[in-house]
Write an enzyme that holds these catalytic residues in place. Structure first.
Site, PDB file in Angstrom:
ATOM      1  CE  LYS A 220      -1.814   1.631   4.054  1.00 10.00           C
ATOM      2  NZ  LYS A 220      -1.511   3.050   4.336  1.00 10.00           N
ATOM      3  CG  ASN A 221       2.162   2.790   3.531  1.00 10.98           C
ATOM      4  OD1 ASN A 221       1.007   3.128   3.231  1.00 10.98           O
ATOM      5  ND2 ASN A 221       2.522   2.549   4.780  1.00 10.98           N
TER       6      ASN A 221
ATOM      7  NE  ARG B 154       0.408  12.569   6.325  1.00 17.38           N
ATOM      8  CZ  ARG B 154       0.674  13.730   6.893  1.00 17.38           C
ATOM      9  NH1 ARG B 154      -0.293  14.510   7.298  1.00 17.38           N
ATOM     10  NH2 ARG B 154       1.912  14.121   7.040  1.00 17.38           N
TER      11      ARG B 154
ATOM     12  CB  CYS C 217      -5.400   6.177  10.391  1.00 18.56           C
ATOM     13  SG  CYS C 217      -6.075   4.739   9.548  1.00 18.56           S
TER      14      CYS C 217
ATOM     15  NE  ARG D   2      -0.732  10.426   9.584  1.00 14.50           N
ATOM     16  CZ  ARG D   2      -1.050   9.333   8.899  1.00 14.50           C
ATOM     17  NH1 ARG D   2      -2.264   8.865   8.933  1.00 14.50           N
ATOM     18  NH2 ARG D   2      -0.157   8.703   8.170  1.00 14.50           N
TER      19      ARG D   2
ATOM     20  CG  ASP E 259       2.680   1.531   9.394  1.00 14.80           C
ATOM     21  OD1 ASP E 259       2.245   2.436  10.117  1.00 14.80           O
ATOM     22  OD2 ASP E 259       3.050   1.730   8.213  1.00 14.80           O
TER      23      ASP E 259
ATOM     24  NE  ARG F 101      -7.795   4.679   5.332  1.00 13.25           N
ATOM     25  CZ  ARG F 101      -7.875   5.960   5.575  1.00 13.25           C
ATOM     26  NH1 ARG F 101      -8.611   6.393   6.577  1.00 13.25           N
ATOM     27  NH2 ARG F 101      -7.232   6.831   4.869  1.00 13.25           N
TER      28      ARG F 101
END
Ligand code: EPU
Length: 426
Positions: A22-23, A92, A116, A121, A312, A405
């Site tokens: 994902k990232n 984000r 999230c 952030r 994470d 997500r």
């Protein structure tokens, strides 16, 4: 609303395919906008954050099409318009559109990003980089940021903190600087940064040093069409490693360049996990422990930027330690608000004391009891599913949208491993 419903298995046995990261995928999808043509991302995870990101690209005129596990992005006709604030706030990663649109158009107007609720952030480091590169930036009362200008000289900057998103934005805003050299120091070293730079280099960029704390970007005039295969998601792999430690059994994770962080593997090994890794799969094996057995000693997690213990993976191991470790200490150094999972684990019978915003103390308990809990965020949700694997009775994890997500299909994957788990929508 959706929720997971599961009962404890007698160990996990079977084989699953790891999804793409994902990232890595999110900034890469945005990076496709830097090419006036087609970019294909293979092994792109089919998760809600990716769908939100492609929606953002479509709102600026790109076309995005899924072909099985690939995402085809055509940014030939991109025409920058105002992206609705509500869409930007859904994730984000929308923040990397700042760097991308500066790179392609030389100007951008965007709302503050969402994501999230795991901390403040802030994006101050992102904006510092843009200013150092030569862009004018302004933050407005209506929660919008505007930036414009162009890079008109070489730039050498040391980041205050190795932020993942700020590093990505710095790279994305610099690749098209046509002949100028940008050196960024104290950058994030995460594998997802390496993936982004590999993809950009495959499009014709000239970036060296990715994976170290110093990256050099020699600006090019334009990027060309390309195809890139995204590597497997190390956090998803780590989540299954945590599940294997908790429940015991033998599982095989197949995928593209599978990888789990060494800090995570060291903790797993102390909790009895045996691990072998081949080019395209890894095997994880742990004893199914007698019900009341706990590993003796202190188990300490202290999160840090890569190659430290990933934030994470913190919630998932808080869940594992609640049942499997005599005592555990969690120190969350990356985000201010990421110990929320403790409240839900306590509802299941865990003995966790959150002694400050960033520190939690755990005394392992011999029994967790399944009940109705709700996912506080993406990784916290996965942690509660793991707790359900070692809890008596039935566990219901509500607000599963958070989990969707980042995890393609936890129901399918855990069912493959023999778990009685269902995902339901109401
Ligand atoms: N920070 C600032 N100012 C900035 C940027 C960051 O103070 O300008 C602070 C943040 O508030 C936070 C810390 O620095 O406390 C770390 O933030 P970073 O920018 O490194 O993280 P990110 O880019 O927002 C990415 C991942 C996160 C992951 C972190 C850390 C994506 C889309 N997100 O976030 O992933 O936790 O790096 O590794 O890549 C997740 O997948 O569940 C997730 C939250």
């Amino acid at each position: 609303m959706s929720y997971f419903q599961l009962t404890r298995p007698n160990g996990l046995y079977g084989e699953i395919e790891l999804q793409g990261s994902k990232n890595a995928a999110l900034p890469m999808i945005a990076a496709a906008v830097l090419c006036k043509g087609v970019t294909v991302l293979d092994n792109c995870p089919d998760i809600s954050d990716v769908r939100e990101m492609t929606g953002l690209l479509e709102s600026i005129g790109c076309t995005c099409r899924r072909e099985k596990k690939s995402l085809v992005i055509d940014a030939s006709e991109t025409d920058y318009a105002d992206i609705p604030a509500a869409d930007v706030k859904k994730l984000r990663s929308s923040v990397v559109l700042l760097g991308v649109l500066l790179g392609r158009m030389g100007s951008v107007r965007l709302s503050y990003p969402g994501g999230c609720k795991i901390g403040n952030r802030k994006i101050d480091i992102h904006l510092e980089i843009f200013r150092e590169l030569g862009y004018e930036t302004e933050e407005h009362d209506d929660e919008r940021i505007t930036a414009s200008g162009r890079i008109h000289g070489d730039c050498h900057m040391i980041l205050r903190y190795a932020s993942v998103g700020a590093t990505e934005n710095g790279i994305l805003a610099s690749v098209l600087s046509d002949g100028y050299i940008v050196i960024l120091e104290n950058v994030a070293r995460e594998p997802e940064i390496v993936e982004l730079c590999n993809m950009l280099n495959g499009m014709g960029a000239d970036i060296t040093g990715a994976g170290s704390s110093r990256i050099m970007i020699k600006g090019v005039k334009e990027l060309h069409e390309s195809r890139y295969t995204i590597g497997s998601d190390r956090i998803v792999a780590g989540t299954f490693a945590a599940a294997a430690v908790a429940a015991g059994g033998r599982i095989v994770l197949r995928g593209v360049r599978p990888h789990i962080d060494s800090e995570v593997m060291m903790l797993c090994a102390r909790m009895g996990l045996k691990y072998t890794c081949q080019e395209d799969y890894m095997t994880l094996e742990a004893r199914v422990l007698p019900e009341h057995h706990m590993y003796a000693g202190d188990f300490i997690i202290s999160t840090a930027p890569y190659p430290g213990f990933p934030t994470d993976m913190q919630s998932q191991f808080m869940a594992v330690m609640s049942k499997k470790a005599e005592t555990g200490i969690v120190v969350e150094n990356v985000f201010e608000n990421r110990l929320n999972t403790a409240d839900m684990l306590k509802k299941m019978g865990a003995d966790i004391q959150v002694v400050s915003e960033r520190v939690a103390l755990i005394n392992g308990v011999s029994r967790l009891t399944g009940c109705r809990v709700s996912a506080p965020d993406l990784r916290g949700g996965a942690a509660l599913v793991i707790a359900g694997l070692v809890a008596d009775g039935e566990t219901i994890v509500e607000d599963a949208e958070y989990i969707e997500r980042g995890y393609e299909n936890l129901e399918r994957d855990f069912r493959e491993l023999g778990v009685n788990i269902k995902m339901r929508r109401t």
